[in-house]
Scaffold this active site. Sequence first.
Site, PDB file in Angstrom:
ATOM      1  N   LYS A  78       0.846  -1.196   0.000  1.00 47.91           N
ATOM      2  CA  LYS A  78       0.000   0.000   0.000  1.00 47.91           C
ATOM      3  C   LYS A  78       0.883   1.247   0.000  1.00 47.91           C
ATOM      4  O   LYS A  78       1.890   1.302   0.717  1.00 47.91           O
ATOM      5  CB  LYS A  78      -0.906  -0.015   1.239  1.00 47.91           C
ATOM      6  N   SER A 153      -9.465   1.967   3.009  1.00 47.32           N
ATOM      7  CA  SER A 153      -8.588   2.657   2.070  1.00 47.32           C
ATOM      8  C   SER A 153      -7.585   1.739   1.366  1.00 47.32           C
ATOM      9  O   SER A 153      -7.051   2.119   0.326  1.00 47.32           O
ATOM     10  CB  SER A 153      -7.837   3.748   2.813  1.00 47.32           C
ATOM     11  N   SER A 177      -9.584  -0.267   7.329  1.00 44.51           N
ATOM     12  CA  SER A 177      -9.021  -0.107   5.991  1.00 44.51           C
ATOM     13  C   SER A 177      -8.336  -1.338   5.404  1.00 44.51           C
ATOM     14  O   SER A 177      -8.010  -1.349   4.224  1.00 44.51           O
ATOM     15  CB  SER A 177      -8.040   1.071   5.967  1.00 44.51           C
TER      16      SER A 177
END
Lengths: 500, 479
Positions: A78, A153, A177
């Site tokens: 990420k 996210s 997330s």
Amino acid sequence: MKLYELTIHEALNLLRRREISAVELTQALLDRIVDVDNDIKAYITLLPETALEEARLADERRREGMDGALLGIPLAVKDVICLAGAPTTCGSRILENFIPPYDATVIERLHQAGAVFLGKTNTDEFAMGSSTENSAFFTTHNPWDPSRVPGGSSGGSAAAVSADEALGALGSDTGGSVRQPASLCGIVGLKPTYGRVSRYGLVAFASSLDQIGPLCKDVTDCALLLHVIAGHDARDSTSWHAPVPDYTQALRSEIKGLRIGVPREYFAAGIQPGVETAVRKAIQVLADLGAEIAETSLPHTEYALPTYYLIAPAEASANLARYDGVKYGYAAADAADIWEAYRKTRQHGFGAEVKRRIMLGTYALSAGYYDAYYLKAQKVRTLIKQDFDRAFQQFDVLVGPTSPTVAFKIGEKIADPLQMYLSDIFTLGHNLAGICALSLPCGFCDGLPVGLQISGPAMGEEIVLRVAYAYEQATPWHTYKPALRNLSQNEYQMDKEHRR
Amino acid sequence: MEYEPTIGLETHAQLLTASKVFCSCSSNYAAASPNTLVCPVCLGMPGSLPVINQRAVEYVIMTGLALNCRIAEFSRFDRKNYHYPDLVKGYQISQYDLPLCRDGWVEIQVSGGTKRIGIQDVHLEEDTGKLIHVGGQSLIDFNRSGVPLMEIVTKPDFTSIEEVREYVLKLRRILRYLGVSSGNMEEGAMRFEANVSLHPAGVAEKGTRVEIKNLNSFRALLRSLEYEINRQNQVLQQGGKIDRETRGWDDERGVTFVQRSKEFADDYRYFPEPDLPPLEISREWVEEIRSRMPELPDERYRRFLSEYGLSAYDAGLLTDDRPIADYFEQAVAIAKPRGIQPKTIANWITGELFRLLRASGTEPTAIQVPPEQLVELIVMLNENSITMTSAKHVLEVMFHTGKAARDIVAEEGLLQIADANQIAPIVDEVIRTNPDAVAQYKGGKETVLRFLVGQVMRATRGKADPNVTAELLRKKLSA
């Protein structure tokens, strides 16, 4: 057999038996990315050269008789986690050109274990969001239905694993997330106990809630990845000194007699009926496996959302203050003085959701409001934690839905922040309490994956993984893959609009 | 109407730790090129995290003990939020409502006795980088970013600038004794903020408080207080009102100026630092720190009076600086078996040695004359081997070269001439060449004898025994 479809543990077996090489495997993943990522848009930055070089080194190490927990395994990261030499944008214009000269601790550990890094995945700006629509660059598409969000996210990481664009990935979980996108993309995602995994090198959103976690194709992979990244780090004062067990040893399909609690607040109004059905069926499976199921209550659940949206923005308002254009990242031109430079840099560098949360947090901390908002929220946080403490005196794990809905349409909730925030209503509490929780596939609703959330007490990763593994072995859901039939087979190119 | 000032003081002292407060970069930035002592942590790079320097915490606790504070059992760090280019994270890690130390006091000398100045709290925070303005451009050096700063906040207990002066000197002496800060007040190792109010004499209620910030030296502190008290006095004398505000100090023009009025008061939005767990400070650790504390200046002063029989004046001079006090005690220990009194050692140190230190600008820690050699010199003087004039000369040579006293005496042939037979011819010569002085002496002006002794000393380069010389002169002139 397609190499990109392998799980990490399957690939490790083949690598260890020398049936495949890390270079072949990495190349297969890079080719897969070329094939599908113009439609999925999971990656912000691809690192094909360094990935192949790392794969070559992995093969070399293996030829020399060495092994590693993840030697030659291609992963995605990420884009809020620092990887030295590669852009770390956090999905934000303000860090669009930021290249950290240092690795996050998790990256160092994965490197030592022999992992290969394919690239950096899309995220809501500074991990603030539940759909990746808050990314400054583009929205990632759900592999099960490209018109829908992958969740967020960590939506880029979840979509990459779901679409076989990486064998596994790292995400970060501040209020859900990792778990919510794992649920929406039909994969396994784990938020470890706060302090289990070092946050050094994770760009901070809300420091007391943030935790890095793995996103994987199955529970075994999750255990493998966690084992590598967990452990005390002298550079993170909030990391625990507790020893790291071999989590794969916890993977036994036997859960007879385990006490499993079902908080009634997790089936409140607002939950999609198909999601509830799938989760109830999953709970029946656990009962059939011999677990003792009982309803329980987490009475302060309804306060998790407002509590979270005071504490997380408050911390974020300070954490994001450093992005001022002075030292690195985007800096507005043509400012008359330093104060105007700050204003313009932050006005143009940050997106709407980030600004909204900075303002919320600044307000909550302001003189005259601190006691009523921030301090009150901290007190409620303690009550929420006590709810969980009480529940875990009675139960080994708690189960419920990860998200109240399956993947929603792109654009459906972006204009209504509150609706978007409700997407994390079942996941926020675990971050506030600092405990661990995992999401894994438990069926489908309207052709879209549903996630089952299993949570455990602080440092209870082993019991959570054990229950998840038992469920996984008893059900077929983890073997289902999105068809990606509707995707065009575009030739891969570094599309400037899509990928910087 | 007559007004009286009330003053409170915040002192920021840099701590003498080897590394910075939240990372392992060196904190010794004085001589380093800009931006060479930096890392992701002290640059506040994304994803970096602070780790507390244990030594810095110990230094603050030790200071708290020396200032008679209560040491917290539970303490924590807070974020103080504001924007400035020298502040890397957009917040400073400091301590707000749970400082390491609180509720202490310092005793200072005031006319007519002593006075206690209350210490509100002592806490730990990080220093900022340094802005350098060159030709219309501003550059930033982050070497200072993250250097540990200790903030010592007094209660508003001062009623004069003189008391502030006494307090700062006392505080500095304590910090230097503890070895926790260099206390260097003109190089920014000690910086100040003051709050000042005036109220009519004899009235209990205090006036409106004005804060003065950015006082980067002792001189600036004292000058700004003088200016501000005068300014407020003038405003009040003319029937005006003091506004509650924050003022800056313009060192070049020597004036304070409005920085922020009350309506725009800073809101630092303090909140607990989530990256650093709270500190639990065990009493065992506090006692362990206390056991490592050196004797403090006040105790040492009292001991010098009683143990060595020194005058208050000498004891004060000798205990002002710890290295000097150490030097004195080492010399005394060596001198004792040789029958030399502490008072004699004190005289040499406060007289000749201080003169040499001042003249050369040498730090007391860099004295090249070991205490043994000072004692050796005094022994030679007591044995009449050298004259006082020679002794002073030898000390100066030792001070500059580090050579041993006896070596210098030998090399320069300074052994005293006490033999009357050797001195007599020189006395004769002096009498022959100074007829006027001889006539004056014989005319009854006996003080001229000193001049004549001096002439003999000059001729022997100070080696002639002055007593023997005077005796010879008297004898020959009365013959």
